[in-house]
Design a protein around this motif. Structure first.
Motif, PDB file in Angstrom:
ATOM      1  N   PRO A 222       9.269  -1.044  -7.024  1.00 20.26           N
ATOM      2  CA  PRO A 222      10.173  -1.283  -8.150  1.00 20.26           C
ATOM      3  C   PRO A 222      11.608  -1.068  -7.697  1.00 20.26           C
ATOM      4  O   PRO A 222      11.856  -0.346  -6.723  1.00 20.26           O
ATOM      5  N   ILE A 223      12.549  -1.712  -8.381  1.00 18.44           N
ATOM      6  CA  ILE A 223      13.947  -1.602  -7.953  1.00 18.44           C
ATOM      7  C   ILE A 223      14.520  -0.267  -8.428  1.00 18.44           C
ATOM      8  O   ILE A 223      15.220  -0.162  -9.428  1.00 18.44           O
ATOM      9  N   SER A 224      14.161   0.763  -7.691  1.00 16.95           N
ATOM     10  CA  SER A 224      14.683   2.106  -7.950  1.00 16.95           C
ATOM     11  C   SER A 224      14.630   2.871  -6.638  1.00 16.95           C
ATOM     12  O   SER A 224      13.818   2.560  -5.754  1.00 16.95           O
ATOM     13  N   ILE A 225      15.489   3.863  -6.504  1.00 19.85           N
ATOM     14  CA  ILE A 225      15.522   4.644  -5.269  1.00 19.85           C
ATOM     15  C   ILE A 225      14.210   5.398  -5.080  1.00 19.85           C
ATOM     16  O   ILE A 225      13.641   5.413  -3.987  1.00 19.85           O
ATOM     17  N   LYS A 252      19.798  -0.783  -3.433  1.00 24.42           N
ATOM     18  CA  LYS A 252      19.140   0.378  -4.053  1.00 24.42           C
ATOM     19  C   LYS A 252      17.820   0.670  -3.339  1.00 24.42           C
ATOM     20  O   LYS A 252      17.467   1.825  -3.101  1.00 24.42           O
ATOM     21  N   LEU A 253      17.089  -0.392  -2.983  1.00 16.99           N
ATOM     22  CA  LEU A 253      15.859  -0.203  -2.213  1.00 16.99           C
ATOM     23  C   LEU A 253      16.179   0.401  -0.846  1.00 16.99           C
ATOM     24  O   LEU A 253      15.432   1.247  -0.335  1.00 16.99           O
ATOM     25  N   ALA A 254      17.293  -0.041  -0.259  1.00 15.74           N
ATOM     26  CA  ALA A 254      17.686   0.504   1.046  1.00 15.74           C
ATOM     27  C   ALA A 254      17.970   2.002   0.952  1.00 15.74           C
ATOM     28  O   ALA A 254      17.626   2.767   1.858  1.00 15.74           O
ATOM     29  N   ALA A 255      18.573   2.439  -0.143  1.00 17.58           N
ATOM     30  CA  ALA A 255      18.854   3.872  -0.313  1.00 17.58           C
ATOM     31  C   ALA A 255      17.559   4.669  -0.347  1.00 17.58           C
ATOM     32  O   ALA A 255      17.460   5.754   0.256  1.00 17.58           O
ATOM     33  N   GLY A 256      16.533   4.135  -1.011  1.00 13.71           N
ATOM     34  CA  GLY A 256      15.224   4.790  -1.011  1.00 13.71           C
ATOM     35  C   GLY A 256      14.608   4.796   0.375  1.00 13.71           C
ATOM     36  O   GLY A 256      13.961   5.778   0.789  1.00 13.71           O
ATOM     37  N   ALA A 257      14.811   3.711   1.116  1.00 11.49           N
ATOM     38  CA  ALA A 257      14.291   3.634   2.484  1.00 11.49           C
ATOM     39  C   ALA A 257      14.945   4.675   3.386  1.00 11.49           C
ATOM     40  O   ALA A 257      14.293   5.267   4.260  1.00 11.49           O
ATOM     41  N   TYR A 258      16.232   4.926   3.195  1.00 12.61           N
ATOM     42  CA  TYR A 258      16.920   5.963   3.957  1.00 12.61           C
ATOM     43  C   TYR A 258      16.230   7.314   3.740  1.00 12.61           C
ATOM     44  O   TYR A 258      15.979   8.075   4.693  1.00 12.61           O
TER      45      TYR A 258
END
Length: 338
Positions: A222-225, A252-258
């Motif tokens: 989902p489009i959330s961190i 935003k997905l990239a921030a969660g991936a970090y």
């Protein structure tokens, strides 16, 4: 000013200028040339300025049968991107005497409650993101002059479509990562049934597939961190060859991936490169700063409004996708030797 009145009327302007109300209407409607003298026109404008008179646009529009109001249907108000789309659309609308009502589809996508008692009676047209297209049926927006954003031109509900060149954006990402030497990719894909995300998946697979010895795995989120963190952590922990590049459908997905990478002890970009798509303010708040594709949200909104104005005026809107640009920052580097 008329006794007891809190707002000056055209009659007040006419009395102050010593002309008829018809002359006031001609001058303030910019139809005076050849009908009244320039000196009279200037006298009317000066009287209107001194009185603080503003035409009653609502009454005028009722007479014309137009509300000069456009509905902008977006999936959510929580993203900086759609705020930019609104800003651009509203700027062009204001230049043409239109107002824009912003209407978010609940939960991002899906049916929406009618924002007006009768949408068709209250609106001149609709601009809608494909992510919120399900809402159009509920508000009967598909029966009004309609421009679709981020939508498949071949199957669009609208009289016109306006798109960012997402295909070229994904191509730029793929060529950048392939050029750095990456061969094993993880696609962190938005778990949303939408044409724009289908384009991203299809183009990434096609571009990477042109190089021998490559692979692309997909993890949906989902489009959330938090959603991206969970999906990316599971995918990066899975058995098999670990990807060296993580391509995210948005920032935003990239921030969660970090967060997932750090939780697993992976360094960005030493152990894994990460890319986004949007170039939100978030992209430069991350450490290292995010390599991503810059989408001009305000220009997107401007072009959407310009296309709707063309449809309303019976003109053919300008064609061509809006160019996008890869911005290379610190989150991408050549893969570490295995």
């Amino acid at each position: 000013m008329a006794p007891g009145s809190t707002r000056p009327t055209s009659r007040d302007v006419a009395q102050a200028a010593g002309v008829s109300q018809a002359a006031v209407s001609l001058v303030l409607g910019d139809k005076w040339r050849g009908r009244v003298s320039q000196a009279t026109a200037e006298r009317v404008r000066e009287a209107a300025r001194e009185l603080g008179y503003r035409p009653n646009l609502a009454a005028r529009n009722l007479r014309l049968g137009r509300t000069r109001t456009v509905l902008l249907v977006v999936p959510a108000l929580t993203t900086e991107f759609f705020a930019g789309v609104y800003t651009g659309a509203a700027r062009v609308a204001a230049d043409h005497g239109f107002g824009v009502v912003l209407y978010p589809s609940p939960e991002g996508i899906g049916p929406a409650r009618d924002p007006f008692a009768s949408a068709q009676a209250a609106l001149d047209g609709v601009i809608a993101s494909s992510m919120a297209s399900d809402a159009l049926t509920a508000i009967r927006g598909d029966q009004l002059p309609l421009v679709m954003l981020d939508s498949d031109p071949k199957g669009s509900l609208g009289a016109a479509t306006v798109n960012l060149d997402i295909t070229d954006g994904v191509r730029q990402v793929a060529e950048h990562l392939l050029g750095l030497g990456h061969r094993h990719f993880l696609h962190l894909a938005a778990d949303v049934a939408s044409w724009t995300f289908e384009v991203r998946a299809r183009e990434l697979a096609a571009r990477v597939g042109t190089v021998p010895g490559t692979s692309v795995r997909t993890a949906r989120a989902p489009i959330s961190i938090e959603g991206a963190l969970t999906a990316a952590e599971a995918a990066l922990s899975a058995p098999g060859t670990r990807p060296t590049a993580l391509v995210c459908d948005d920032d935003k997905l990239a921030a969660g991936a970090y967060k997932a990478a750090r939780r697993l002890g992976l360094r960005i970009p030493d152990d894994i490169s990460v890319t986004g798509l949007d170039d939100l303010a978030l992209a430069t708040a991350l450490d290292p700063e995010l390599t991503t594709v810059r989408l001009d949200a305000e220009l997107f909104g401007e072009r959407g409004m310009e296309a709707l104005l063309a449809v309303l005026e019976g003109r053919v809107p300008d064609a061509g996708d809006i160019p996008v640009e890869l911005v290379v920052r610190g989150s991408t580097a050549p893969p570490s030797p295995s």
